[in-house]
Design a protein around this motif. Structure first.
Motif, PDB file in Angstrom:
ATOM      1  N   LYS A  67      30.573  88.025  -5.520  1.00  0.00           N
ATOM      2  CA  LYS A  67      30.408  86.571  -4.972  1.00  0.00           C
ATOM      3  C   LYS A  67      31.256  85.675  -5.573  1.00  0.00           C
ATOM      4  O   LYS A  67      31.304  85.889  -7.001  1.00  0.00           O
ATOM      5  CB  LYS A  67      28.973  86.062  -4.785  1.00  0.00           C
ATOM      6  CG  LYS A  67      28.219  87.122  -3.933  1.00  0.00           C
ATOM      7  CD  LYS A  67      26.641  86.649  -3.746  1.00  0.00           C
ATOM      8  CE  LYS A  67      25.842  87.463  -3.055  1.00  0.00           C
ATOM      9  NZ  LYS A  67      24.501  86.997  -3.073  1.00  0.00           N
ATOM     10  N   GLY A  68      31.473  84.658  -5.005  1.00  0.00           N
ATOM     11  CA  GLY A  68      32.221  83.327  -5.769  1.00  0.00           C
ATOM     12  C   GLY A  68      33.420  83.514  -6.642  1.00  0.00           C
ATOM     13  O   GLY A  68      34.431  84.581  -5.985  1.00  0.00           O
ATOM     14  N   TYR A  69      33.332  83.195  -7.666  1.00  0.00           N
ATOM     15  CA  TYR A  69      34.735  83.477  -8.494  1.00  0.00           C
ATOM     16  C   TYR A  69      34.932  84.982  -8.728  1.00  0.00           C
ATOM     17  O   TYR A  69      36.300  85.383  -8.991  1.00  0.00           O
ATOM     18  CB  TYR A  69      34.612  82.827  -9.918  1.00  0.00           C
ATOM     19  CG  TYR A  69      34.269  81.344  -9.773  1.00  0.00           C
ATOM     20  CD1 TYR A  69      35.355  80.591  -9.239  1.00  0.00           C
ATOM     21  CD2 TYR A  69      33.161  80.702 -10.351  1.00  0.00           C
ATOM     22  CE1 TYR A  69      35.023  79.200  -9.233  1.00  0.00           C
ATOM     23  CE2 TYR A  69      32.762  79.385 -10.089  1.00  0.00           C
ATOM     24  CZ  TYR A  69      33.694  78.362  -9.547  1.00  0.00           C
ATOM     25  OH  TYR A  69      33.373  77.306  -9.520  1.00  0.00           O
ATOM     26  N   TYR A  70      34.129  85.913  -8.799  1.00  0.00           N
ATOM     27  CA  TYR A  70      34.185  87.163  -9.200  1.00  0.00           C
ATOM     28  C   TYR A  70      34.752  87.942  -7.980  1.00  0.00           C
ATOM     29  O   TYR A  70      35.722  88.654  -8.094  1.00  0.00           O
ATOM     30  CB  TYR A  70      32.647  87.896  -9.457  1.00  0.00           C
ATOM     31  CG  TYR A  70      32.152  87.242 -10.648  1.00  0.00           C
ATOM     32  CD1 TYR A  70      32.348  87.654 -11.867  1.00  0.00           C
ATOM     33  CD2 TYR A  70      31.149  86.369 -10.338  1.00  0.00           C
ATOM     34  CE1 TYR A  70      31.797  87.291 -12.987  1.00  0.00           C
ATOM     35  CE2 TYR A  70      30.172  85.904 -11.433  1.00  0.00           C
ATOM     36  CZ  TYR A  70      30.513  86.177 -12.656  1.00  0.00           C
ATOM     37  OH  TYR A  70      30.224  85.798 -13.761  1.00  0.00           O
ATOM     38  N   HIS A 118      28.505  82.086   6.154  1.00  0.00           N
ATOM     39  CA  HIS A 118      29.049  81.066   5.540  1.00  0.00           C
ATOM     40  C   HIS A 118      28.088  79.972   4.981  1.00  0.00           C
ATOM     41  O   HIS A 118      28.307  79.486   3.905  1.00  0.00           O
ATOM     42  CB  HIS A 118      30.125  80.371   6.543  1.00  0.00           C
ATOM     43  CG  HIS A 118      30.932  79.360   6.039  1.00  0.00           C
ATOM     44  ND1 HIS A 118      30.674  78.191   5.572  1.00  0.00           N
ATOM     45  CD2 HIS A 118      32.167  79.417   5.540  1.00  0.00           C
ATOM     46  CE1 HIS A 118      31.488  77.189   4.934  1.00  0.00           C
ATOM     47  NE2 HIS A 118      32.463  78.178   4.887  1.00  0.00           N
ATOM     48  N   GLN A 178      34.158  83.921   2.798  1.00  0.00           N
ATOM     49  CA  GLN A 178      34.484  84.968   1.536  1.00  0.00           C
ATOM     50  C   GLN A 178      35.975  84.414   1.129  1.00  0.00           C
ATOM     51  O   GLN A 178      36.921  84.486   1.871  1.00  0.00           O
ATOM     52  CB  GLN A 178      34.495  86.162   1.940  1.00  0.00           C
ATOM     53  CG  GLN A 178      33.143  86.851   2.952  1.00  0.00           C
ATOM     54  CD  GLN A 178      32.099  86.543   1.868  1.00  0.00           C
ATOM     55  OE1 GLN A 178      31.917  86.997   0.612  1.00  0.00           O
ATOM     56  NE2 GLN A 178      31.102  85.595   2.276  1.00  0.00           N
TER      57      GLN A 178
END
Length: 315
Positions: A111-114, A192, A58
């Motif tokens: 998730k991710g960029y958010y 992961h 994360q």
């Protein structure tokens, strides 16, 4: 035998302890001990981020906010509440964990960029609070921090802080290594690799991500409290966006998911700027160039690359 040692958690911990024990014997002056103490403190903060990013996968761009919580907790507790500095440090770490729990429940659904942007926003809010609440935090000028005392012993001097910060890092590294080998650690590593696959084998994805976020916050808060006590002063810069980026860089340069890598990455970004002062106004440019070179030629990080190279030569 050497291959087994390279893969041993205990060997990594013993190597770190040996380095800590030997360094004061060769340090030319108290200045080097102080720099080493800063390395251990930032490595402790990076360890928390290693658990979040390296174990659970994360991303957090606001980790320095928790560093600031610990630092300001140690300052505000004695100054405004009359609490002992050590108790203030414990309470600040607990508060950081509680805030991480409350904030992590909604933002870790992203998730991710958010997720990265959400954690960035959280860190910016904390930095803004530290900077604007002058009556409590001292505002942009910061505030003085009472000297840490443990059972009547007032911690002063570079050597004493060296051993205190080294001991805190050893405990943090031991806990992180044990977590890595535990069922919870294996569940985090499953996250992961793939949250969908982890959920398919019974891992409570939301709970594990939240626990990693809380653990990382507590690590950072303890490190922040030690940093403030060592310096005797805390300013909002400790919780800035650039500080968060430096912590992420420490984890990635040393080796994502590597406990010893967090220490190496912290040493890289704490010691190297001291060595580059001769370049004066070009210092930041040279540092940035060196980081780029390391990322190009050692994309997995310093420690995993060296370990893999040694294993290949020995096997």
């Amino acid at each position: 035998m050497l291959v087994a040692l390279l893969r041993s958690r205990l060997a990594a911990l013993l190597l770190l302890a040996a380095i800590m024990a030997l360094f004061p014997l060769i340090a030319p002056s108290a200045f080097y001990l102080r720099v080493a103490a800063l390395v251990w403190i930032f490595a402790l903060a990076a360890l928390g981020l290693t658990i979040l990013m390296g174990y659970a996968g994360q991303v957090s761009l606001g980790h320095a906010g928790f560093l600031g919580l610990g630092a300001y907790g140690v300052a505000i507790g004695p100054a405004h509440l009359g609490l002992p500095p050590l108790l203030s440090l414990v309470l600040a770490a607990a508060l950081a964990g509680l805030i991480a729990y409350l904030v992590g429940r909604p933002i870790l659904r992203l998730k991710g960029y958010y997720l990265a942007i959400a954690t960035l926003g959280f860190g910016m809010i904390l930095a803004l609070v530290f900077n604007s609440e002058s009556a409590v935090t001292g505002g942009p000028d910061g505030m003085a921090v009472a000297r840490m005392t443990v059972l009547g012993w007032r911690i002063t001097g570079a050597l004493n802080w060296y051993w205190v910060s080294a001991g805190a890092l050893l405990v943090g590294a031991w806990l992180a290594l044990n977590l890595q080998a535990s069922p919870s650690g294996r569940a985090l590593r499953a996250l992961h690799d793939s949250e969908v696959a982890a959920a398919g084998v019974g891992v409570n994805v939301a709970a594990k991500k939240l626990s990693a976020f809380v653990i990382g916050a507590v690590y950072a808060a303890f490190a922040g409290g030690l940093l403030a006590s060592l310096n005797g002063l805390i300013t909002p810069e400790a919780s800035s966006f650039m500080q968060s980026i430096e912590l992420v860089a420490m984890v990635i340069i040393g080796g994502l998911g590597s406990v010893f890598g967090a220490v190496v990455g912290a040493a890289f970004l704490v010691v190297l700027p001291q060595a580059l002062t001769a370049f004066q106004e070009y210092e930041q440019a040279v540092l940035g160039l060196l980081i780029m070179v390391f990322m190009i030629f050692l994309p997995d990080g310093i420690v995993p690359t060296i370990r893999r190279w040694l294993l290949e030569r020995l096997s």
